[in-house]
Motif scaffolding. Structure first.
Motif, short mmCIF file in Angstrom:
data_model
loop_
_atom_site.label_atom_id
_atom_site.label_comp_id
_atom_site.label_asym_id
_atom_site.label_seq_id
_atom_site.Cartn_x
_atom_site.Cartn_y
_atom_site.Cartn_z
N VAL A 77 86.51 21.99 -7.54
CA VAL A 77 85.05 22.16 -7.52
C VAL A 77 84.36 20.89 -8.05
O VAL A 77 83.34 20.45 -7.50
N PHE A 78 84.92 20.29 -9.09
CA PHE A 78 84.36 19.06 -9.66
C PHE A 78 84.38 17.94 -8.62
O PHE A 78 83.37 17.25 -8.40
N ASP A 79 85.53 17.76 -7.96
CA ASP A 79 85.66 16.70 -6.95
C ASP A 79 84.76 16.94 -5.75
O ASP A 79 84.20 15.99 -5.19
N TRP A 80 84.62 18.19 -5.35
CA TRP A 80 83.76 18.49 -4.21
C TRP A 80 82.31 18.10 -4.48
O TRP A 80 81.59 17.68 -3.58
N HIS A 81 81.88 18.21 -5.73
CA HIS A 81 80.52 17.78 -6.06
C HIS A 81 80.41 16.25 -6.05
O HIS A 81 79.32 15.71 -5.81
N GLY B 283 79.57 23.81 -15.37
CA GLY B 283 78.29 23.30 -14.89
C GLY B 283 77.88 22.03 -15.62
O GLY B 283 77.32 21.10 -15.01
N GLN B 284 78.16 21.96 -16.92
CA GLN B 284 77.84 20.75 -17.68
C GLN B 284 78.65 19.55 -17.17
O GLN B 284 78.14 18.43 -17.07
N ALA B 285 79.93 19.80 -16.85
CA ALA B 285 80.77 18.71 -16.35
C ALA B 285 80.27 18.24 -15.00
O ALA B 285 80.20 17.02 -14.73
N ILE B 286 79.90 19.16 -14.14
CA ILE B 286 79.39 18.80 -12.81
C ILE B 286 78.08 18.01 -12.93
O ILE B 286 77.84 17.07 -12.18
N ALA B 287 77.26 18.38 -13.91
CA ALA B 287 75.98 17.68 -14.11
C ALA B 287 76.15 16.34 -14.81
O ALA B 287 75.17 15.62 -15.00
N GLY B 288 77.38 16.01 -15.22
CA GLY B 288 77.62 14.74 -15.89
C GLY B 288 77.34 14.76 -17.38
O GLY B 288 77.28 13.70 -18.02
N GLU B 289 77.19 15.96 -17.95
CA GLU B 289 76.88 16.07 -19.37
C GLU B 289 78.14 16.17 -20.23
O GLU B 289 78.06 16.12 -21.46
N ALA B 290 79.29 16.31 -19.60
CA ALA B 290 80.57 16.41 -20.33
C ALA B 290 81.70 16.08 -19.37
O ALA B 290 81.52 16.14 -18.14
#
Length: 421
Positions: free
Chosen positions: A219-223, A391-398
């Motif tokens: 999911v992270f890579d797909w974003h 969600g935080q990781a996907i948003a670049g916050e972690a």
């Protein structure tokens, strides 16, 4: 004087006027089921003049966020339709002492009653499933045809679907190759196919294992590579749910990972705008399992009218009435007897009927891990922690590693707080 006394008696409801009990039911809808329930309640009131039901229709967010607060304060309704069964189990009333035929509920709803019970409790009957749900993908078949890209087959992997959806989106200028609801259920339908086990040998949560990490990484890579858009998962924060119903209905999404509860509204709102199909859950190295779920109509402990609530519940859960509800709402039955007999879904279009067939068949593909997670009393804690931190990781916050650590600590801390009460 006699006339005056008669008028006074009538004004007080004395004499022939029948005393009436009012029951409040809190309800949310995914499609047309609120309309169907309203019809059934009017019919019940016609047969039971001493009971009036007020149907309070609220958004799903209110069920998840506001209702638990009301229940904790002892201010809940008499009945409510809930999805977080384990989370509100302690507020549910055991109707068994008030039911004419408890065995009927055990026979037809038995496996699902376990989802509604507090740990260690084995006999309570709080209500019944208004539907059994299953996660799974909807695909815009028309976009595949326009792009001249073949749809992957029934046992295709998530990676194969991602490649095909991205190819289609590039050719037809669709902004969302794949959309996945920002939801714990939907994420775990992917993670479990990757081998997530989620519990240790003692049955305690052990969320971040290798299978879980594979799912999160996908999911992270797909974003990052454009298969998924931050416009969906990044548009809200914390544990907030975000669906892609409107985007799919507007033909902006090639493949939409959601679930069986969408069939009714898609059947009604998409019409013949494009061809949409349900497809089996894509496979991972472990399995091709979706996540089960559903919503139940349950009695609330604080009701002052348990006998009347039981009468209403028996009516709505009866085979004839429940079959009509499932059929008209286009839901997978949460009733063992009806599921065995099958439903015609008379109001469904050919597309709707075909989609329901796919989801009904998907029930047999469910992993034991998926069933265990759905029945786990603190599953909402797990879902919320994963959505918030991923969600935080996907948003670049972690980073993902930071998200993993926070997920584990969130789950431990929140379960400890819940069990302390």
């Amino acid at each position: 004087m006699l006339l005056g006394c008669a008028l006074f008696a009538v004004s007080l409801g004395i004499g022939n006027a029948q005393a009436q009990t009012t029951l409040r039911m809190t309800w949310y809808s995914d499609g047309n089921e609120g309309e169907v329930m309203s019809d059934l309640l009017r019919r019940f009131e016609g047969q039971n003049k001493d009971i009036k039901i007020v149907l309070d229709q609220v958004p799903f967010k209110a069920i998840n966020e506001n209702l638990p607060v009301q229940l904790a304060a002892g201010q809940g309704p008499d009945l409510a339709r809930v999805a977080d069964l384990g989370g509100v189990a302690r507020y549910m009333l055991d109707l068994r002492p008030h039911l004419k035929d408890p065995a009927y509920f055990e026979t037809n709803f038995g496996p699902f009653l376990e989802w509604m019970r507090v740990p260690g409790e084995t006999t309570s009957i709080p209500g019944f499933m208004t539907q059994l749900t299953l996660t799974g993908p909807f695909v815009n078949k028309t976009l595949f045809e326009q792009a001249n890209v073949p749809m992957p087959g029934p046992k295709a992997t998530w990676e194969e679907w991602a490649k095909a959806a991205k190819d289609v989106a590039a050719k037809v200028q669709a902004p969302f190759p794949i959309a996945i609801d920002r939801s714990g259920h939907r994420f775990f339908s992917l993670a479990i196919t990757q081998g997530a086990k989620l519990f240790n040998e003692k049955g305690e949560p052990a969320i971040v294992d290798e299978g879980f990490k594979r799912g999160a990484q996908i999911v992270f890579d797909w974003h990052k590579n454009g298969v998924m858009s931050k416009e969906l998962w990044g548009s809200v924060a914390g544990t907030a749910y975000r669906g892609a119903n409107d985007e799919f209905k507007n033909a902006q999404v090639v493949m939409y990972e959601s679930g069986s509860w969408q069939i009714g509204q898609f059947d009604k709102t998409i019409g013949d705008a494009f061809d949409w199909v349900a497809v089996p859950t894509p496979c991972g190295p472990a399995n091709c399992s979706g996540m089960p779920g559903g919503a139940a109509l349950v009695a609330i402990k604080t009701t002052q009218h348990p006998k009347e609530v039981a009468r209403l519940m028996e009516y709505l859960a009866s085979e004839q009435v429940a079959a009509e509800f499932y059929d008209r709402s286009l839901f997978v039955p949460g009733h063992m007897g009806i599921a065995k007999k099958g439903l015609e879904y008379k109001s469904a279009s050919p597309q709707g009927k075909a989609a329901l067939k796919v989801f009904n068949e998907g029930v047999s593909q469910l992993s034991p891990v998926a069933n265990k997670l759905q029945g786990y009393v603190h599953n909402r804690v797990i879902f919320n922690a994963v959505i918030s931190r991923l969600g935080q990781a996907i948003a670049g916050e972690a980073s993902l590693d930071e998200a993993y650590q926070r997920i584990e600590s969130d789950v431990q801390q929140q379960i400890a707080e819940r069990t302390k009460q």
